[in-house]
Design a protein around this motif. Structure first.
Motif, PDB file in Angstrom:
ATOM      1  N   THR A 164     -14.337 -24.273  -5.979  1.00 33.14           N
ATOM      2  CA  THR A 164     -13.286 -24.796  -5.520  1.00 33.14           C
ATOM      3  C   THR A 164     -13.733 -26.006  -4.686  1.00 33.14           C
ATOM      4  O   THR A 164     -13.270 -27.310  -4.830  1.00 33.14           O
ATOM      5  N   ARG A 169     -14.974 -20.037  -3.374  1.00 32.07           N
ATOM      6  CA  ARG A 169     -14.930 -20.936  -2.333  1.00 32.07           C
ATOM      7  C   ARG A 169     -15.802 -21.941  -2.879  1.00 32.07           C
ATOM      8  O   ARG A 169     -15.626 -23.397  -2.829  1.00 32.07           O
ATOM      9  N   THR A 196      -2.424 -18.233  -2.694  1.00 36.55           N
ATOM     10  CA  THR A 196      -3.456 -18.639  -1.985  1.00 36.55           C
ATOM     11  C   THR A 196      -4.692 -17.564  -2.234  1.00 36.55           C
ATOM     12  O   THR A 196      -5.707 -17.698  -1.916  1.00 36.55           O
ATOM     13  N   ASP A 245     -13.639 -24.063   2.055  1.00 37.30           N
ATOM     14  CA  ASP A 245     -12.533 -23.271   2.710  1.00 37.30           C
ATOM     15  C   ASP A 245     -13.110 -22.350   4.078  1.00 37.30           C
ATOM     16  O   ASP A 245     -13.890 -21.724   3.669  1.00 37.30           O
TER      17      ASP A 245
END
Length: 367
Positions: A333, A330, A23, A367
């Motif tokens: 994604t 971020r 991650t 996220d």
């Protein structure tokens, strides 16, 4: 021996460790003060420009990204880019811009070309790649087009010799050819790219494009780990539409790069999703990668259904340029999640969503 290894392989493939998906990469260690908010010059531009750059402002605010915008009104029908805009970009080093309309014919020069010359933004970079979940005719497309941005056919040296006869000069210099070749190979080296292809028409323009090729060949010798090849521009276009996956990094003179980048963008998913920017030694301007459609149409503007993906991904490039990698990750994604999910897409991608609906989806996917 092979039979005895089968149970072991099955165990390895089904063990928890094999299904782990990291991650987080090895951490980014900033210098003290790197988190201070950075000013960015913002030029919303013409047509759909304010709509898609406004999308970036919303997403940056939602992420609490460490940037703030200095907004300037610049439009394609102006005679020159205002001095205060040039000074702002020189001060901030970074600019985000929407499309600027260029009048056809007449005596008004392109403000896009003015910006590139004034700031010596000699390298244009357009990244054309398949987005997961977006169907295209070709798969495994991941092309970076690096285009010389300051000379060639865009030199603007035109005059009427006699009535009915116009002469337009194409200027190619060794200095500009060498530095764009160096940038292309350096980019390939820093991004673990394997091949650089020089695009040319030296079979006809033997001196001008010949000089460009000579410069590329000289630079290529300094990068033995990167494969180098050459392709004539007409064959290049044919190969792009038939086997685009063969290309990696492409380095081109000015005009060819514009044509090749827009073609590659159309192949990989459309100009509305391909990011890009222009960079020089001291400054960088980020915008939609392929120029086709960057101003849009009145109907698109009225319906507020312009695709913000290209400018959002360009702003992710900008965040990496500013050394804010986690914010860039971020944003990228989240955009890819929205595209892959397929629920919110603008008309050019086969959907019916408005710009704002796509923006809201991207913000929700952060996220």
């Amino acid at each position: 021996m092979a039979r005895r290894s089968i149970p072991f392989l099955k165990q390895l493939l089904t063990s928890p460790s094999s299904n782990l998906t990291p991650t987080r990469s090895v951490t980014y260690m900033p210098r003290p003060g790197d988190g201070a908010p950075r000013p960015v010059t913002l030029i919303p531009g013409d047509g759909i420009g304010p709509l898609v750059t406004g999308a970036v402002e919303q997403v940056m605010e939602a992420m609490h990204a460490p940037v703030y915008f200095e907004r300037y009104e610049v439009h394609g029908d102006m005679k020159r880019v205002p001095l205060e805009v040039i000074e702002s970009i020189k001060k901030n080093k970074v600019c985000l811009k929407g499309g600027l309309a260029t009048p056809m014919g007449g005596g008004v020069s392109s403000l896009n070309v003015q910006l590139r010359r004034e700031l010596d933004l000699y390298a244009s970079l357009v990244n054309c790649f398949n987005l997961p979940g977006l169907p295209t005719r070709h798969e495994n497309v991941d092309i970076v087009v690096i285009r010389e941005n300051t000379e060639g056919e865009y030199s603007g040296l035109e005059h009427e010799v006699v009535p009915g006869v116009v002469e337009s000069l194409k200027v190619i210099t060794k200095f500009c050819s060498e530095r764009i070749a160096k940038y292309a190979f350096e980019y390939a080296y820093l991004n673990n790219r394997k091949k650089v292809t020089a695009v040319h028409k030296a079979n006809i323009m033997k001196l001008a494009d010949g000089l460009f090729l000579e410069s590329c060949r000289e630079v290529a010798t300094k990068y033995p780990g990167i494969k180098y090849n050459e392709i004539i521009v007409d064959n290049c276009c044919m190969q792009l539409v038939s086997k685009p996956e063969q290309f990696d990094v492409m380095v081109t003179p000015n005009l060819y790069g514009n044509l090749v980048a827009n073609t590659a963008a159309g192949i990989a998913g459309g100009t509305g999703v391909m990011p890009g920017g222009n960079v020089g030694a001291d400054h960088a301007v980020f915008e939609q990668g392929a120029s086709a459609g960057n101003v849009g149409s009145e109907k698109l503007l009225e319906q507020k259904k312009a695709n913000p993906v290209a400018v959002l991904l360009s702003s992710a490039m900008m965040l990496r340029h500013l050394q804010f990698p986690s914010f860039a990750d971020r944003l990228e994604t989240a955009v890819k999640r929205v595209i892959s999910d397929g629920k919110y897409r603008t008309k050019d991608l086969g959907g019916t969503s408005t710009t704002q609906e796509v923006v809201d989806a991207v913000i929700a996917a952060l996220d």
